[in-house]
Scaffold this motif. Sequence first.
Motif: not given
Length: 405
Positions: A222-235, A217-219
């Motif tokens: 943050s989970i993506g960053k933790m895994a080393g993935a590029e952010a999807i720009g979630l707001i 969800g809203a997090w």
Amino acid sequence: MLVFYAILKGQRRHDLAEQTEFDVAIIGAGIAGASLACELSPDVSVLLLEMEAQPGYHSTGRSAAMFVDSYGPPPIRALSRASADFLESPPKGFSESPLLSQRGVIMIARNDQLTSLENMVGDLSDSGGVRRLDAAETEAAIPILRKGYVAAGFANDRVSDIDVNALHQGYLRKFRSSGGIIKTASKVIETKHTLGRWQVTTSNGTYAAKTIVNAAGAWADSIGKMAGAEAIGLIPKRRTAMVVAAPSGVNPDSWPMVIDIDEQFYLKPDAGRLLISPADETSSLPCDVQPDELDVAICVDRIETAFDLPIRRIENKWAGLRSFVDDKCPVCGFDDTVEGFFWLAGQGGYGIQTAPALAVIAACLIMDRSVPQHLLDHGIDLADLAPGRSTLKTDRKENLKRRIS
């Protein structure tokens, strides 16, 4: 092709609660995570992780969801149409009560909003059940509408209330009955990918999985960053709601939901009372969001201006987060660069009504299966849901199309 490893041989059913190795670990037990877990669990071992003490505490549990297949951008409408059969006729034993109940919606417009109304009526001209109303017809359909406030409206009869709790609990119940494991109070602290598998460390234990699904969800970023993935720009965006009494001696349960054509407010009957909202979308950090008093005051002012409804007391108020990416469509697919990391995020305000179809699509992508044609026939294009879709190269779009052909 994704290769799944089996549960340790000889493991007994009563030992499943102590299992630490899974084919798929899903982070987030709201409607997105729960529906996908349900779809996957008959075929593979699934762990569903939830940071709160109960599933659906945040957005899912605070949603006053409606089923409106004419709502949202085209990919959302397609997913909603593809979800309709499940919501109207869920599998036997899924829920003790119907998931949908007829409601209807009337969008209203003042004189200065008529252009917005005409644009929307034109956009929905091919949708059945939509009727344009003049001022008198609109006032007759909404007993408490203040006389002279509206210039016109349009009614959509193909709209229903969704029993969010019944839908969510149905998915969780079916997931558990298929041998799925859910761990609550298990906030993800670290994710690490080594030797083709993920290690997920939580506040309540450490688990391993071939694939992890980010349904947080809203997090989710943050989970993506933790895994080393590029952010999807979630707001994440705050949406405020409150419940007030109906006029004395009036039962509003048969009334339609009423929405300002520019979505400046809405009013919805709710078990003999009225649920109202300023339809706010205020950017927020991921959190246990609470209503802002200014939004509450704005809502009361807008409702009292449009309706003959003096609000003396607010019986209950809350807020929830609806998380969007730029195009307001879900992100569903494997990350471009991080192995075994799957996104299921960005459902915004449409997550409940699109969950049945989106869960099937996500499960097919994870298991490298073809998406059922009867879903695609509603106009779903996987390229519209893919991570990084704004920069998708032509060849990748063609690959996605070949996958569903």
